[in-house]
Enzyme design. Structure first.
Site, mmCIF file in Angstrom:
data_model
loop_
_atom_site.group_PDB
_atom_site.id
_atom_site.type_symbol
_atom_site.label_atom_id
_atom_site.label_comp_id
_atom_site.label_asym_id
_atom_site.label_seq_id
_atom_site.Cartn_x
_atom_site.Cartn_y
_atom_site.Cartn_z
ATOM 1 C CB SER A 95 -2.523 -7.770 0.084
ATOM 2 O OG SER A 95 -3.011 -6.467 0.044
ATOM 3 C CG ASP A 217 -2.810 -6.022 -7.958
ATOM 4 O OD1 ASP A 217 -3.810 -5.351 -7.602
ATOM 5 O OD2 ASP A 217 -2.130 -6.712 -7.169
ATOM 6 C CG HIS A 245 -4.733 -7.134 -4.670
ATOM 7 N ND1 HIS A 245 -3.424 -6.723 -4.875
ATOM 8 C CD2 HIS A 245 -4.920 -7.103 -3.331
ATOM 9 C CE1 HIS A 245 -2.870 -6.444 -3.711
ATOM 10 N NE2 HIS A 245 -3.766 -6.685 -2.749
#
Lengths: 266, 818, 114
Positions: A95, A217, A245
């Site tokens: 991320s 996602d 995610h």
């Protein structure tokens, strides 16, 4: 204070092996790698840490001006590597940490041999032709929710509001034992994360990199992964079957396989 | 009646038998979700709450029904936690209803694994948290407000405490500004103070660019806050009045960014700021005012004292400038051209350090460029109606105030004050006008005194005849002061004259009455005394003849006088007093004493003794004799003997004072503070020691020549004939050259002292140095210098101790007194 | 500079040094230097003190040295100091050689050119 202590660094695995660093994303801490690291400890020297403000990091080291952009977090990464005297590491960033890795690798390429970017996004906001997946009102709503402290932690709020904050059991019991995050820092981290724009930093990376893009996602959509792939030199893109995610949690096998394959071939 | 707390058995089986209903109508929402978020099942309660149809949800991903924040939270927090822990409880989330509104919920999620198949499902129970959330929001809001107000009150208490400790009005600014920033997050806080006299507000404290004052007729919120004495909000700021005892002293403006809402309780706090700061301001102003008044009255007293010490208007003007700068102003200028005193500036007093006799019309000014004051401006001030200082702009751009110097209902000049602090308002106009009045009176008094002295000088000139004896063996000094309040010429006189080659006569007399008649009588009496004295008949005889004289001069009757004759060779003093205060004698090494002998009544008296007596005594050299009229020793409310004691003390205190300034000093000292209702005469006769020459000369050969000329002149004045003078001067020069060459070895900072006296035909010459004698090599020429000295003088003594004294003595012919 | 204090001119084959004003400790050395640097060798040398108003021991020394210097040049020297004058009495007082003294310039020149 040392970076190792500040960032609650954990080193496991093979002492003599090459180093692989796992960097968690927004909302969690180093525990999120627990299903993945098993696959690396035999071969690698595995380095885990918490970003300042998350998990077991030293909250007192949080200075708003340092962490007003992702560069502050990238500096932390470089300080950890310098302190551990690590070079040519494999950096796995999830991320927002994917971009933190990009910034660190651009600043000191010699520290890094390869980057693995899990669900990266150089910019979450849409911008002209660029599709980040979020509009400004979306982000404002998120920030407002976080600012108002209504997400996630509200179960613990009532006693605090009533002037009785000395009941830590509420916080741990009701929320979780993992992914501890200071709410005030989390708000700031969210702001920095979701308002950042690191598109121009992608081209500064020289080491080979792997982009792991999940199916479906909502935070880092497929077209963002494509964008990163296009703009990151010497990169490969692998689209995982995993949804959401956090493939490192929802599909640790698939994620680990992809990383291993990349490391073997590069 | 049915007790609602007791289970009603008749109903239970009906509903609770149906698990389906229990699921669908449960008091919570219920969702079964596949790991990727796909909704597999949802109960009716959730549908009711959200307004979706079942088909809207089932088969779709639950994330799509969150708010954005919920979605991100789900991805970043909830999902990971479920993966790690298998369940989460009591987590707050937000759903988006079908109508777009937000549904606040609390959710419990459990991850269920199907044994064997490894299929997984998330079971979510959803509780409506709307009420709880709004309650929380309220609580949070209240708490934040409470905390905020608590903070504010603390800030205001700090402000009040700081305000309470200030002792200058301008110090009120900092606490208020701090309070504005801390309590109200004001971007800027400005304190305006109402001008004490004019209807304007000025910014208090130092602000970067000077903000122009705002008139009370301004439409802005500051002026309105003053008028209404209420908090006014406008133009991006909220203005609260500074109030004390119902009076508005100024305002405080709190500036806010656009869109900032100011709550009612904030307005109340701002009002409190205004009241608290206003009271502090009022207190400190009272304190300042008290301190200012005390300082001002002390300052006025000091001005009076300081000016009294100076004599003459020019000196007083300079003194005034020195007193005013820099305490009252940066620059002060006294201009006395307006009255009748133009030209007084030409008084010969040397300029003082702080003031300069500048031009004819300017008496004194302070440091800096001279201000030209235009005639028209002077006229304005001269008109005399100015009860406020006249503002002026100076050559250097400074602001100035022009004040009238008034005395005896006339404007006698102007006082200009420029620069801080005079022009910056700490002083009330009343004070400055008082100051100018005080100064004006002092200057005018000096001017009148100056005029008096002028009159006295003229009178003195007429009294002291040109044939006043000049003889080195005695000195006479006199002073005459006319009565100040009348300025009328009185009948006092003094006189000094040679009665023979070796005697001098002195007289002080007092004719009864004033004016022309008395003055005319005085003139005749003076001439008569002088004529009689020259007949060498002695003081008693002089008085007897004067009795006969006044028999034909009615205005001269009852005249009192003291007459004394001094034999300059022997020091024999003969004196007589006709109804006159006794002479005062000061001899070396004794205290002053009055000569009470030789007394008899006034001239022409029929009631007192007309048997004229005289007395005599021998004065040692160095004695001083004072004759005076009663005006000197008489003071209202004081016995005459007290006055005599004061005079004796005054003389005793001035033993070392040169005779030339002795009479002036005694007269000033005796008459200080007196109205001067009587005219006064004072005469001092000094019976000097032998005539003396003295000079201190820098040790330079180049100074020999001037000293020789000086000594030669002195010797010539004592009738020492030429050849002897040359020898004495040569001997002196040689001794000095020795001192310079061998005593100081050419060090020019040394001083050679030369003293010469002639007494009884004997010249004593002394040449002294304080150098360290270094014996020179014996050479022919050096021996020649000593030989010259030895041959030119009768005696030569060289005394070497600390320095060297060369003492030479020689008989001289034809000298005075020989 | 001594300006008017020292003037030197030739007269009847002699150098006449005329001194004026005061010769004392303050200026005697300057006078001596000026005279020695100005006066040329001549048949005779006259030092005329007629215009001197004051002469102290330094002045006497100056005279001494001038006379010595000229004599060393084999130049006959005479000093003019008017009888009865202050300077003459000083010279007398100190025992200046009477052979070197004359009362007037003419006498001096006459004697030197005889």
């Amino acid at each position: 204070m040392s970076a190792v202590a500040r960032n609650n660094v954990t080193v496991i695995g093979r002492d003599t092996g090459p180093a692989i660093v796992f960097s968690h994303g927004f909302g969690c801490d180093q525990h999120m790698w627990r299903f993945v690291t098993d696959r690396f400890v035999d071969e690698y020297r595995v380095v885990l840490f918490d970003h300042v403000g998350s998990g077991g990091s030293d909250l007192s080291a949080y200075r708003p001006e340092r962490y007003a952009s992702l560069h502050g977090y990238a500096e932390d990464v470089l300080e950890i590597l310098a302190e551990l005297d690590l070079r040519d590491v494999v950096f796995v960033g999830h991320s927002v940490s994917a971009m933190i890795g990009v910034l660190a690798a651009a600043a000191e390429p010699s520290r890094f041999s390869r980057l693995v970017l899990v669900g990266p996004s150089p910019r979450y906001l849409d911008d002209e032709d660029y599709r980040g997946g979020f509009t400004r009102p979306d982000i404002d709503e998120l920030l407002e929710s976080l600012d108002s402290n209504y997400l996630g932690w509200s179960a613990a709020m009532a006693p605090v509001i009533m002037g009785n904050p000395d009941r830590p059991e509420l916080g741990t019991e009701l929320v979780n034992s993992f992914c501890r995050t200071d709410p005030a820092i989390a708000r700031q981290f969210a702001r920095v994360t979701f308002l950042s724009d690191n598109r121009l930093d992608l081209s500064k990376v020289t080491v080979p990199s792997l982009i792991l893009q999940c199916t479906d996602d909502v935070i880092a959509p497929a077209e963002v992964g494509d964008y990163v792939h296009r703009n990151l030199p010497n990169s490969s893109l692998v689209v995982l079957k995993a949804t959401g995610h956090c493939p490192n949690l929802s599909a640790p096998e698939e994620t680990s396989d992809a990383i291993h394959a990349f490391l073997r071939n590069n | 009646m049915v007790d609602p707390l007791q289970p009603a058995e008749t109903f239970v089986p009906l509903l609770e038998e149906s698990a389906e209903d229990l699921y669908e109508r449960a008091p919570c929402g219920y969702l079964s979700v596949l790991p990727d978020g796909t909704v597999a099942r949802v109960n009716q309660t959730f549908l009711d709450w959200t307004g979706y149809r079942r088909a809207d949800l089932v088969g779709h991903r639950v994330q799509d029904f969150y708010t954005i924040g919920g979605r991100i939270f789900h991805e970043t927090h909830l999902g990971p936690l479920l993966h790690m822990q298998g369940e989460v409880r009591g987590v707050a989330l937000e759903f988006r209803r079908a109508d777009g509104s937000r549904l606040d919920i609390l959710v419990n999620v459990v991850l269920r694994r199907n044994q064997g198949t490894d299929s997984r499902v998330l079971r979510m129970t959803v509780f409506d948290a709307t009420d709880r959330r709004s309650y929380e929001r309220e609580l949070l809001g209240e708490r934040r407000r409470a905390e905020r107000n608590e903070d504010r009150i603390r800030v205001l208490q700090e402000m009040v405490a700081r305000c309470a400790s200030i002792d200058r009005a301008e110090d009120i600014v900092a606490p208020i500004v701090a309070a504005g920033a801390e309590a109200f997050e004001a971007t800027r806080t400005v304190v305006w103070l109402l001008h004490p006299r004019e209807p304007v507000l000025t910014v208090a404290g130092s602000t970067e660019p000077a903000t122009p004052p705002v008139g009370l007729d301004d439409a802005g919120p500051e002026a309105r806050a003053v008028h209404t004495a209420e908090v006014v909000g406008a133009d991006g700021r909220v203005v609260t009045p500074l109030v004390a005892d119902g009076r508005v002293l100024g305002t405080v403006s709190f500036y806010f960014p656009a869109g900032r809402q100011v709550a009612v309780d904030e307005v109340e706090l701002m009002r409190t700021v205004g009241r608290q700061a206003g009271q502090a301001l009022e207190r400190v102003r009272l304190h300042e005012e008290t301190a200012r008044r005390a300082w001002q009255s002390a300052f006025l007293a000091r001005v009076g004292r300081d000016l009294d010490e100076a004599v003459g208007p020019a000196d007083r003007a300079r003194r005034l400038v020195a007193v005013l700068v820099p305490e009252i102003a940066e620059y002060a200028q006294v201009d006395l051209a307006l009255g009748e005193v133009a030209g007084v500036a030409t008084t010969s007093s040397p300029p003082s350090a702080t003031g300069t006799a500048f031009a004819d019309d300017v008496i004194a000014r302070g440091p800096g460029e001279h201000w030209e004051i235009r005639d028209r401006v002077r006229e304005t001030v001269r008109a005399g109606t100015a009860d406020t200082p006249l503002p002026l702009a100076g050559p250097d751009g400074r602001q100035g105030l022009l004040l009238p110097l008034r005395a005896r209902n006339t404007v006698i000049g102007t006082l200009l004050l420029a620069g801080a602090p005079a022009t910056h308002g700490p002083f009330q106009q009343d004070f400055l006008l008082d100051l100018a009045d005080r100064a004006g009176l002092a200057l005018d008094n000096a001017r009148l005194a100056e005029q008096d002295r002028e009159v006295a000088r003229i009178l003195q000139r007429s009294l002291l005849v040109s044939e006043r004896p000049t003889d080195p063996r005695f000195h006479v000094a006199t002073v005459y002061r006319p009565a100040v309040d009348t300025l009328e010429v009185g009948g006092d006189w003094y006189d000094a004259f040679a009665t023979s080659a070796d005697s001098v006569g002195v007289v002080v007399g007092d004719v009864v009455g004033r004016g022309i008649r008395a003055a005319s009588a005085m003139g005749q009496l003076r001439s008569a005394v002088r004529a009689l004295a020259k007949a060498r008949c002695g003081p008693a005889a002089v008085l007897r003849h004067m009795d006969d004289f006044v028999a034909t001069l009615e205005a001269g009757q009852m005249t009192t006088l003291a007459y004394a004759e001094l034999a300059l060779d022997t020091g024999l003093l003969r004196y007589a007093c006709a109804g006159h205060p006794p002479p005062l004698l000061l001899s070396p090494d004794t205290t002053p004493r009055y000569l009470w002998d030789g007394r008899s009544g006034p001239l022409g008296t029929h009631t007192a003794s007309r048997t004229r007596r005289e007395a005599e005594l021998t004065l040692p050299r160095g004695s001083r004799l004072l004759l005076y009229t009663d005006g000197l020793v008489e003071r209202r409310g004081e016995r005459i003997d007290q006055g005599l004691d004061r005079l004796a003390e005054a003389l005793d205190a001035r033993r070392k004072t040169p005779i030339g300034s002795l009479t002036q000093e005694i007269s000033d000292g005796m008459l200080a503070g007196e109205g001067g209702h009587d005219d006064t005469c004072l005469l001092a006769l000094a019976f000097d020691g032998a005539p003396q020459f003295h000079a201190d000369v820098p040790a330079r050969m180049s100074r020999l020549s001037p000293l020789r000329a000086e000594l030669d002149g002195w010797l010539a004045a004592r009738q020492v004939p030429e050849p002897e003078r040359y020898g004495i001067v040569l001997a002196c020069s040689e001794a000095m050259a020795n001192a310079i060459e061998h005593g100081y070895q050419g060090d020019p900072s040394g001083i050679v002292s030369v003293t010469a006296t002639i007494d009884g035909g004997i010249l004593d010459l002394r040449v002294s140095d304080t150098g360290r004698w270094r014996a020179p090599r014996a050479t022919a020429h050096r021996g020649r210098g000593l030989a010259l000295m030895g041959r030119l003088m009768d005696d030569l003594v060289i005394d070497r101790g600390v320095g060297t004294n060369v003492l030479m003595r020689r008989q001289v012919r034809g000298t005075t007194g020989d | 500079m001594t300006d008017e204090r020292v003037t030197v001119r030739g007269e009847r084959g002699c150098e006449v040094v005329r001194l004026r004003g005061e010769i004392d400790h303050g200026n005697a050395e300057l006078v001596e230097r000026d005279v020695l640097s100005t006066a040329r060798t001549a048949a005779g040398m006259v030092i005329d003190l007629t215009g001197v108003t004051f002469l102290d021991s330094a002045g006497l020394r100056c005279l001494d040295r001038l006379v010595t210097a000229f004599r060393r040049r084999q130049t006959p020297v005479l000093v003019v100091a008017p009888d009865g004058g202050a300077v003459r009495s000083t010279l007398d007082l100190i025992g200046f050689l009477p052979d070197l003294l004359t009362g007037t310039l003419d006498d001096a020149l006459a004697e030197l050119t005889r």
